[in-house]
Design an enzyme around this catalytic site. Sequence first.
Site, PDB file in Angstrom:
ATOM      1  N   SER A 192       2.770  12.351  34.903  1.00 17.95           N
ATOM      2  CA  SER A 192       1.414  12.443  35.477  1.00 17.95           C
ATOM      3  C   SER A 192       0.596  11.187  35.169  1.00 17.95           C
ATOM      4  O   SER A 192      -0.110  10.667  36.049  1.00 17.95           O
ATOM      5  CB  SER A 192       0.694  13.688  34.965  1.00 17.95           C
ATOM      6  OG  SER A 192       0.772  13.782  33.562  1.00 17.95           O
ATOM      7  N   HIS A 202       7.924  18.917  33.786  1.00 18.50           N
ATOM      8  CA  HIS A 202       6.692  18.349  33.184  1.00 18.50           C
ATOM      9  C   HIS A 202       5.680  19.492  33.033  1.00 18.50           C
ATOM     10  O   HIS A 202       5.944  20.443  32.308  1.00 18.50           O
ATOM     11  CB  HIS A 202       6.227  17.204  34.091  1.00 18.50           C
ATOM     12  CG  HIS A 202       5.127  16.355  33.543  1.00 18.50           C
ATOM     13  ND1 HIS A 202       4.832  16.254  32.218  1.00 18.50           N
ATOM     14  CD2 HIS A 202       4.231  15.536  34.171  1.00 18.50           C
ATOM     15  CE1 HIS A 202       3.814  15.419  32.047  1.00 18.50           C
ATOM     16  NE2 HIS A 202       3.433  14.981  33.229  1.00 18.50           N
ATOM     17  N   HIS A 237      12.031  17.034  24.481  1.00 16.85           N
ATOM     18  CA  HIS A 237      11.029  16.059  24.913  1.00 16.85           C
ATOM     19  C   HIS A 237      11.693  14.707  25.112  1.00 16.85           C
ATOM     20  O   HIS A 237      12.642  14.371  24.400  1.00 16.85           O
ATOM     21  CB  HIS A 237       9.901  15.939  23.882  1.00 16.85           C
ATOM     22  CG  HIS A 237       8.662  15.342  24.467  1.00 16.85           C
ATOM     23  ND1 HIS A 237       8.451  13.993  24.495  1.00 16.85           N
ATOM     24  CD2 HIS A 237       7.597  15.900  25.092  1.00 16.85           C
ATOM     25  CE1 HIS A 237       7.303  13.758  25.098  1.00 16.85           C
ATOM     26  NE2 HIS A 237       6.763  14.903  25.475  1.00 16.85           N
ATOM     27  N   ARG A 256       0.918  19.266  19.221  1.00 17.89           N
ATOM     28  CA  ARG A 256       0.081  20.044  20.150  1.00 17.89           C
ATOM     29  C   ARG A 256       0.516  21.510  20.120  1.00 17.89           C
ATOM     30  O   ARG A 256      -0.278  22.414  20.309  1.00 17.89           O
ATOM     31  CB  ARG A 256       0.191  19.467  21.572  1.00 17.89           C
ATOM     32  CG  ARG A 256      -0.271  18.015  21.677  1.00 17.89           C
ATOM     33  CD  ARG A 256       0.030  17.421  23.038  1.00 17.89           C
ATOM     34  NE  ARG A 256       1.451  17.441  23.362  1.00 17.89           N
ATOM     35  CZ  ARG A 256       1.963  17.088  24.544  1.00 17.89           C
ATOM     36  NH1 ARG A 256       1.161  16.700  25.518  1.00 17.89           N
ATOM     37  NH2 ARG A 256       3.265  17.125  24.758  1.00 17.89           N
ATOM     38  N   ASP A 284       4.246  23.009  25.744  1.00 18.02           N
ATOM     39  CA  ASP A 284       4.294  24.111  26.706  1.00 18.02           C
ATOM     40  C   ASP A 284       4.902  25.395  26.139  1.00 18.02           C
ATOM     41  O   ASP A 284       4.810  26.448  26.765  1.00 18.02           O
ATOM     42  CB  ASP A 284       5.076  23.673  27.955  1.00 18.02           C
ATOM     43  CG  ASP A 284       4.342  22.575  28.700  1.00 18.02           C
ATOM     44  OD1 ASP A 284       3.111  22.649  28.765  1.00 18.02           O
ATOM     45  OD2 ASP A 284       4.999  21.652  29.193  1.00 18.02           O
TER      46      ASP A 284
HETATM   47  N1  HAX Z   1      17.302  23.126  27.156  1.00 15.87           N
HETATM   48  C1  HAX Z   1      18.549  22.800  27.564  1.00 15.87           C
HETATM   49  N2  HAX Z   1      18.978  21.546  27.714  1.00 15.87           N
HETATM   50  C2  HAX Z   1      18.121  20.555  27.408  1.00 15.87           C
HETATM   51  C3  HAX Z   1      16.827  20.815  26.942  1.00 15.87           C
HETATM   52  C4  HAX Z   1      16.405  22.157  26.839  1.00 15.87           C
HETATM   53  N3  HAX Z   1      15.181  22.491  26.467  1.00 15.87           N
HETATM   54  N4  HAX Z   1      16.204  19.636  26.721  1.00 15.87           N
HETATM   55  C5  HAX Z   1      17.092  18.677  27.050  1.00 15.87           C
HETATM   56  N5  HAX Z   1      18.248  19.231  27.465  1.00 15.87           N
HETATM   57  C6  HAX Z   1      19.429  18.561  28.003  1.00 15.87           C
HETATM   58  C7  HAX Z   1      19.019  17.712  29.198  1.00 15.87           C
HETATM   59  O1  HAX Z   1      18.926  18.496  30.382  1.00 15.87           O
HETATM   60  C8  HAX Z   1      20.114  16.680  29.227  1.00 15.87           C
HETATM   61  O2  HAX Z   1      21.254  17.274  29.815  1.00 15.87           O
HETATM   62  P1  HAX Z   1      22.220  16.416  30.795  1.00 15.87           P
HETATM   63  O3  HAX Z   1      22.816  15.380  29.913  1.00 15.87           O
HETATM   64  O4  HAX Z   1      23.186  17.447  31.281  1.00 15.87           O
HETATM   65  O5  HAX Z   1      21.364  15.855  31.872  1.00 15.87           O
HETATM   66  C9  HAX Z   1      20.400  16.455  27.749  1.00 15.87           C
HETATM   67  O6  HAX Z   1      19.912  17.628  27.071  1.00 15.87           O
HETATM   68  C10 HAX Z   1      19.705  15.233  27.178  1.00 15.87           C
HETATM   69  O7  HAX Z   1      18.322  15.311  27.458  1.00 15.87           O
HETATM   70  P2  HAX Z   1      17.244  14.632  26.488  1.00 15.87           P
HETATM   71  O8  HAX Z   1      17.493  13.185  26.462  1.00 15.87           O
HETATM   72  O9  HAX Z   1      17.180  15.362  25.204  1.00 15.87           O
HETATM   73  O10 HAX Z   1      15.872  14.987  27.236  1.00 15.87           O
HETATM   74  P3  HAX Z   1      15.264  14.263  28.530  1.00 15.87           P
HETATM   75  O11 HAX Z   1      14.420  13.130  28.096  1.00 15.87           O
HETATM   76  O12 HAX Z   1      16.305  13.992  29.547  1.00 15.87           O
HETATM   77  O13 HAX Z   1      14.343  15.442  29.109  1.00 15.87           O
HETATM   78  C11 HAX Z   1      12.778  17.209  29.055  1.00 15.87           C
HETATM   79  C12 HAX Z   1      13.163  15.844  28.480  1.00 15.87           C
HETATM   80  C13 HAX Z   1      11.413  17.586  28.516  1.00 15.87           C
HETATM   81  C14 HAX Z   1      12.674  17.101  30.594  1.00 15.87           C
HETATM   82  C15 HAX Z   1      13.857  18.241  28.643  1.00 15.87           C
HETATM   83  O14 HAX Z   1      13.866  18.360  27.241  1.00 15.87           O
HETATM   84  C16 HAX Z   1      13.653  19.602  29.281  1.00 15.87           C
HETATM   85  O15 HAX Z   1      14.112  19.817  30.411  1.00 15.87           O
HETATM   86  N6  HAX Z   1      12.963  20.563  28.564  1.00 15.87           N
HETATM   87  C17 HAX Z   1      12.670  21.855  29.133  1.00 15.87           C
HETATM   88  C18 HAX Z   1      11.501  21.752  30.088  1.00 15.87           C
HETATM   89  C19 HAX Z   1      10.214  21.472  29.354  1.00 15.87           C
HETATM   90  O16 HAX Z   1       9.891  22.100  28.359  1.00 15.87           O
HETATM   91  N7  HAX Z   1       9.423  20.501  29.882  1.00 15.87           N
HETATM   92  C20 HAX Z   1       8.108  20.170  29.319  1.00 15.87           C
HETATM   93  C21 HAX Z   1       8.118  18.893  28.511  1.00 15.87           C
HETATM   94  C22 HAX Z   1       6.776  18.548  27.961  1.00 15.87           C
HETATM   95  C23 HAX Z   1       5.912  18.057  29.049  1.00 15.87           C
HETATM   96  O17 HAX Z   1       6.058  16.997  29.639  1.00 15.87           O
HETATM   97  N8  HAX Z   1       4.989  18.856  29.430  1.00 15.87           N
HETATM   98  O18 HAX Z   1       4.268  18.528  30.481  1.00 15.87           O
END
Ligand code: HAX
Length: 434
Positions: free
Chosen positions: A240, A270, A317, A326, A372
Amino acid sequence: MSQLKDTLFRKIEEQRPRVTRLLKEYGQVELDKVTIAQAIGGVRGVKCLVTDISYLDPEEGVRFRGKTIPETFAALPKVPGSEYPYVEGFWYFLLTGEVPTMEQTLEVVADFQARRPVPQYVFDALRAMPRDLHPMAMLSAAIVVMQGESIFAKRYNEGMGKGDLWDPMYEDSCNLLAKLPAIAAYIYRLKYKGDTPIPSDPELDFGGDFAHMMGIAPPYDDVARMYFILHSDHESGNVSAHTTRLVASALADAYYSLSAGVNGLSGPLHGLANQEVLRWIQSKMEKLGGKLPTEEELERYLWDTLNSGQVIPGYGHAVLRRTDPRFSAQMEFCEKYLPNDDLYRLVKMLYKVAPKVLQEHGKARNPWPNVDAQSGVIQWHYGITQYEYYTVLFAVGRALGVLANITWDRALGYPLERPKSITLDMMEKTAGIQ
Ligand code: HAX
């Protein structure tokens, strides 16, 4: 000129020579080299954005203008009778890096109150939209529909020097921010409360008026203040913040830029994650006939989610490697105001079980909760049971950070963003692949 604008101008004058010097004398100093993994992997960890508004340390979490979350809450002037600061004082702090006095804070409160009235056509436009439209789409549209109000666009078209662009960006940002609580509350009352909008109370502060327009009694005013401040900024690389900044770098005004940033926030990875968390938790409770699961049942549910290829919402994250402060700040609130709430108890149990499961699963680099994992539970407790609305609350808070950022981007004359792309062929050649 208001004290805030005056202080901001003084700070801008101080910062400009620093940027010029860095560019002129140290422009060739290397910050980082980009690897193939970073180029394909969403530019993770590449140090190529500049902001002084906040910094996200992987271990410690966010600092706003050098202060941690507890330090920020402790330092800022509080609303009388409340434990949380004025959002308006926080805006002063984000913009200038100076903790405002009560007098300076109240000046911003009065300034925002004057800027608060929302043009009727915004409400008319919202009413013309399908009622089942996602509230984030409504919010984004309501922001961009006001673009005709932009002082930046008018003054730019009249012709103005690059050095002066921050001034109308600041004016647009204040105008927009002051109106957001009323727009967000209107969407809520229109969609979910039988079309019964509550007019703004001109005497109240940003958080207090929002709670009033939502029709929710104290301490929800404090929830609003806490929530908006916690969600405001997380340095400028998240979707964002970065989208807002990118669009503004083409000298689009704050209305176009914030609307774009709100669209970015609406992604499930996000800002939409907060609605997913509650949906996920409650579907487990429903399966158990409304009962709290045991730790063993919860662990099985976590594995079922992971084994079906889904993520655990609210965990992980892109930058953080510890529990998000947070999350902890909201936990502190829950411990005080809703320690026996069933959903909160489940969130606590999840905090105990999920990191272990994610570590064992071995994929997520960060097995700890993010902001979140907690936020929907508080909103649910105070009667906002419409999950899809939670990201709108996030967006009102996020506006504080991204609007402060784009005001400073214009003040420091940051140029159009234009990273360079290469082809897969070129990448393979560089890697020495035949
Ligand atoms: N559950 C399962 N798998 C997860 C995970 C979770 N909570 N978090 C990361 N992973 C997986 C990823 O999908 C990725 O898998 P692939 O290799 O198969 O693609 C692997 O672990 C490595 O990811 P990472 O490097 O640890 O994390 P990223 O930087 O790629 O992604 C995310 C960060 C926040 C998008 C991710 O942790 C996620 O999808 N979390 C769940 C959704 C969530 O809570 N989002 C909110 C984040 C905070 C925010 O921005 N709020 O607005």
